[in-house]
Design a protein around this motif. Structure first.
Motif, PDB file in Angstrom:
ATOM      1  N   ALA A 183       1.007  -1.496  -0.027  1.00  0.00           N
ATOM      2  CA  ALA A 183       0.267  -0.331   0.084  1.00  0.00           C
ATOM      3  C   ALA A 183       0.763   1.611  -0.125  1.00  0.00           C
ATOM      4  N   TRP A 184       1.971   1.387   0.851  1.00  0.00           N
ATOM      5  CA  TRP A 184       2.877   2.328   0.915  1.00  0.00           C
ATOM      6  C   TRP A 184       3.422   3.155  -0.124  1.00  0.00           C
ATOM      7  N   VAL A 185       3.071   4.231  -0.725  1.00  0.00           N
ATOM      8  CA  VAL A 185       3.899   4.689  -2.301  1.00  0.00           C
ATOM      9  C   VAL A 185       5.163   5.750  -1.986  1.00  0.00           C
ATOM     10  N   PHE A 186       4.868   7.027  -0.516  1.00  0.00           N
ATOM     11  CA  PHE A 186       5.504   7.471  -0.902  1.00  0.00           C
ATOM     12  C   PHE A 186       5.371   8.480   0.964  1.00  0.00           C
ATOM     13  N   SER A 187       6.307   8.773   1.598  1.00  0.00           N
ATOM     14  CA  SER A 187       5.726   9.188   3.034  1.00  0.00           C
ATOM     15  C   SER A 187       6.833  10.936   3.573  1.00  0.00           C
ATOM     16  N   GLY A 188       6.610  11.168   3.589  1.00  0.00           N
ATOM     17  CA  GLY A 188       7.916  12.315   3.873  1.00  0.00           C
ATOM     18  C   GLY A 188       7.583  13.285   5.636  1.00  0.00           C
ATOM     19  N   GLY A 189       8.089  13.746   6.666  1.00  0.00           N
ATOM     20  CA  GLY A 189       8.093  14.907   7.413  1.00  0.00           C
ATOM     21  C   GLY A 189       8.402  16.325   7.200  1.00  0.00           C
ATOM     22  N   LEU A 190       7.582  17.022   7.885  1.00  0.00           N
ATOM     23  CA  LEU A 190       8.008  18.544   6.689  1.00  0.00           C
ATOM     24  C   LEU A 190       8.062  18.759   8.566  1.00  0.00           C
ATOM     25  N   ASN A 191       9.202  20.570   8.082  1.00  0.00           N
ATOM     26  CA  ASN A 191       9.337  21.531   9.187  1.00  0.00           C
ATOM     27  C   ASN A 191       8.141  22.200   9.685  1.00  0.00           C
ATOM     28  N   SER A 192       8.636  23.044  10.373  1.00  0.00           N
ATOM     29  CA  SER A 192       7.746  23.682  10.749  1.00  0.00           C
ATOM     30  C   SER A 192       7.329  24.614   9.618  1.00  0.00           C
ATOM     31  N   PRO A 193       5.939  25.342  10.206  1.00  0.00           N
ATOM     32  CA  PRO A 193       5.508  26.755   8.800  1.00  0.00           C
ATOM     33  C   PRO A 193       6.208  27.673   9.627  1.00  0.00           C
ATOM     34  N   GLY A 194       7.073  28.291  10.399  1.00  0.00           N
ATOM     35  CA  GLY A 194       8.600  29.183  10.310  1.00  0.00           C
ATOM     36  C   GLY A 194       8.932  28.299   9.154  1.00  0.00           C
ATOM     37  N   THR A 195       9.635  27.411   8.640  1.00  0.00           N
ATOM     38  CA  THR A 195      10.254  27.272   7.831  1.00  0.00           C
ATOM     39  C   THR A 195       9.781  27.611   5.777  1.00  0.00           C
ATOM     40  N   ALA A 196       9.023  27.955   5.719  1.00  0.00           N
ATOM     41  CA  ALA A 196       8.032  27.325   4.754  1.00  0.00           C
ATOM     42  C   ALA A 196       8.063  29.077   3.653  1.00  0.00           C
ATOM     43  N   THR A 197       7.873  28.915   2.859  1.00  0.00           N
ATOM     44  CA  THR A 197       8.447  30.545   2.110  1.00  0.00           C
ATOM     45  C   THR A 197       7.209  30.904   0.862  1.00  0.00           C
ATOM     46  N   VAL A 198       6.491  30.560   0.635  1.00  0.00           N
ATOM     47  CA  VAL A 198       4.975  31.277  -0.415  1.00  0.00           C
ATOM     48  C   VAL A 198       5.381  32.166  -1.630  1.00  0.00           C
ATOM     49  N   VAL A 199       5.372  31.829  -2.775  1.00  0.00           N
ATOM     50  CA  VAL A 199       5.190  32.010  -3.606  1.00  0.00           C
ATOM     51  C   VAL A 199       4.059  32.951  -4.424  1.00  0.00           C
ATOM     52  N   ARG A 200       3.620  33.502  -4.643  1.00  0.00           N
ATOM     53  CA  ARG A 200       2.066  34.091  -5.008  1.00  0.00           C
ATOM     54  C   ARG A 200       2.185  35.036  -6.508  1.00  0.00           C
ATOM     55  N   LEU A 201       1.397  34.794  -7.071  1.00  0.00           N
ATOM     56  CA  LEU A 201       1.399  35.806  -8.360  1.00  0.00           C
ATOM     57  C   LEU A 201       0.772  37.172  -8.354  1.00  0.00           C
ATOM     58  N   THR A 202       0.953  38.295  -8.410  1.00  0.00           N
ATOM     59  CA  THR A 202       0.295  39.470  -8.075  1.00  0.00           C
ATOM     60  C   THR A 202      -0.255  40.327  -9.519  1.00  0.00           C
ATOM     61  N   ASP A 203      -0.350  41.312  -9.106  1.00  0.00           N
ATOM     62  CA  ASP A 203      -0.656  42.066 -11.104  1.00  0.00           C
ATOM     63  C   ASP A 203       0.798  42.148 -11.781  1.00  0.00           C
ATOM     64  N   GLY A 204       1.791  43.025 -10.429  1.00  0.00           N
ATOM     65  CA  GLY A 204       3.440  42.918 -11.037  1.00  0.00           C
ATOM     66  C   GLY A 204       3.838  41.611 -10.414  1.00  0.00           C
TER      67      GLY A 204
END
Length: 126
Positions: free
Chosen positions: A40-61
């Motif tokens: 049944a296993w395909v893939f798994s992983g643990g993630l670092n805390s949310p403070g390590t995240a970076t968000v990329v967002r499309l804006t008008d500019g």
């Protein structure tokens, strides 16, 4: 077989002490081994805390890149497992095992476009 995402949600804050975490990780490893043995296993992983995240967002500019999580919350995605299962009931059985092992909530969700799960995500908003 369909694929399902088993998302592990953990509370924000200090993780359990090492003596507690060791037992939890031993139980998670045992569930992982059962998933692998069952095919049944395909893939798994643990993630670092949310403070390590970076968000990329499309804006008008163009693109805006910001540090930190996309959403603030009391719980966050701490890890995940992708499993193959013949149906939702089988995926939920794996979710229950993972919830017992982690002592945390597990969200079980089918991938869009999978047989018998096709269109579910798109239909919810229409």
């Amino acid at each position: 077989m369909k694929q399902y995402l088993l998302s592990v949600y953990q509370p924000e804050g200090t993780p359990p002490p090492p003596e507690v975490l060791e037992g939890i990780m031993r139980d998670v490893d045992a569930v992982d081994a059962r998933m692998r043995a069952a095919g049944a296993w395909v893939f798994s992983g643990g993630l670092n805390s949310p403070g390590t995240a970076t968000v990329v967002r499309l804006t008008d500019g163009g693109m805006l890149t910001t540090d930190g999580p996309f959403l603030e919350g009391k719980e966050y995605l701490g890890g995940f497992t992708v499993v193959n299962a013949p149906d939702l009931d089988a995926a939920l059985a794996w979710g229950r095992e993972l919830a017992r092992a982690t002592t945390l909530p597990i969200e079980v969700r089918p991938f869009a476009g999978e047989p018998d799960g096709a269109g579910e995500a798109g239909e919810a908003g229409h």
